[in-house]
Design an enzyme around this catalytic site. Structure first.
Site, short mmCIF file in Angstrom:
data_model
loop_
_atom_site.label_atom_id
_atom_site.label_comp_id
_atom_site.label_asym_id
_atom_site.label_seq_id
_atom_site.Cartn_x
_atom_site.Cartn_y
_atom_site.Cartn_z
N ASP A 154 -2.52 -1.28 6.32
CA ASP A 154 -1.97 -0.27 5.14
C ASP A 154 -2.79 -0.07 4.26
O ASP A 154 -2.66 1.56 3.61
CB ASP A 154 -0.54 -0.26 5.08
CG ASP A 154 -0.05 0.52 6.52
OD1 ASP A 154 -0.25 0.81 7.66
OD2 ASP A 154 1.99 -0.36 6.26
N LYS A 166 4.80 3.98 0.83
CA LYS A 166 4.41 4.65 2.22
C LYS A 166 5.35 4.69 2.57
O LYS A 166 6.59 3.47 2.85
CB LYS A 166 3.33 3.31 2.26
CG LYS A 166 2.66 3.88 4.27
CD LYS A 166 3.29 3.05 5.02
CE LYS A 166 3.10 2.29 5.40
NZ LYS A 166 4.05 1.54 6.15
#
Length: 272
Positions: free
Chosen positions: A128, A8
């Site tokens: 996240d 990410k």
């Protein structure tokens, strides 16, 4: 089964107002690289997580591992044995643990399906994690768990990730941001496509992260000399990314950095 826990990156990260619970409102543009940790899984009598790879020694608490916690959060019959090849550095702004958890959710979804409240279960593991389950470019708001679709005109863009091999925890970076003169709301994430948001956005944690980990500044400076179209720190650091117009430019940049900074970790890929 085999799943990639896609790295990410935050193409932009704006820190907004402080909430009543002590956290800050965030506005971020999540993007994902087509490479990362590798998870292989098979059915088993009971759940088990085995970790290998370059960065496995940094994951010393097997019970506290977020991938193991993800397994325990998802109801099903039968166990799953997961082998996690840890290829992403730890505490690096790449959502490595969250990406691993997201991959676990996809594995369980394929084998057993997910409960209707899977998003809530993912958010309980980390801010996240919900974005990492689908691993597609999107805007995150709130603590990062409120997700919105965005026009992804950056798919396929060559990207180079570079980390000076210095771990950097998120908490101290936010503390440094709050205590610095820059600890203020500098405005909202811009509107538009992914490329427009990335180009016009910023990472509010970049300066405080550099104050705690000066090598981040060295990485950013080195990447800016490679002719990248965009260079920025990801998340709370210490990994930085560079976007390129073509694969040849990326390859040349990666090769030059490998010669000039052989101790830095790097990963090449494309945005999903």
């Amino acid at each position: 089964m085999r799943e990639t826990a896609y790295a990410k990156i935050n193409l932009a990260l704006h820190v907004r107002r402080r909430r009543d619970d002590g956290y800050h409102e965030l506005e971020t543009l999540f993007a994902f690289v087509d490479d990362g940790d590798i998870l292989s899984a098979r059915t088993a009598a009971h759940d088990e997580l085995r970790v290998s790879g370059e960065f496995a020694p940094q994951l010393t608490d097997s019970f506290g591992n977020i991938a193991a916690k993800a397994l325990s959060k998802l109801p099903r019959t039968g166990g799953i044995l997961i082998n996690l090849e840890k290829r992403l550095p730890v505490a690096a702004g790449l959502g490595g643990g969250s990406a691993d958890a997201g991959a676990v959710f996809r594995i369980v979804r394929e084998l057993h399906g997910l409960p209707d409240d899977w998003m809530k279960r993912a958010a309980a593991l980390g801010a996240d994690v919900p974005a990492c389950v689908e691993s597609v470019t999107c805007v995150g708001r709130g603590t990062g768990t409120d997700l919105e679709p965005v026009e992804n005109d950056l798919a396929g863009t060559p990207v180079l990730l570079v980390n000076p091999r210095v771990p950097l925890s998120t908490g101290p970076v936010f503390d440094a941001w709050a205590s610095s003169g820059d600890g203020q709301d500098r405005g909202a994430l811009p509107d538009g496509s992914a490329s427009e948001i990335a180009r016009e956005g910023r990472n509010d944690l970049e300066a405080p992260a550099i104050s705690l980990c000066p090598p981040i500044g060295d990485v950013l400076a080195a990447l800016r000399e490679t002719g990248a179209s965009l260079v920025r720190m990801s998340g709370s650091g210490a990994t930085c990314f560079a976007l390129y117009d073509d694969r040849k430019a990326l390859t040349e940049a990666a090769e030059a950095l490998a010669v000039n900074q052989p101790d830095w970790w790097q990963m090449q890929g494309r945005l999903r």
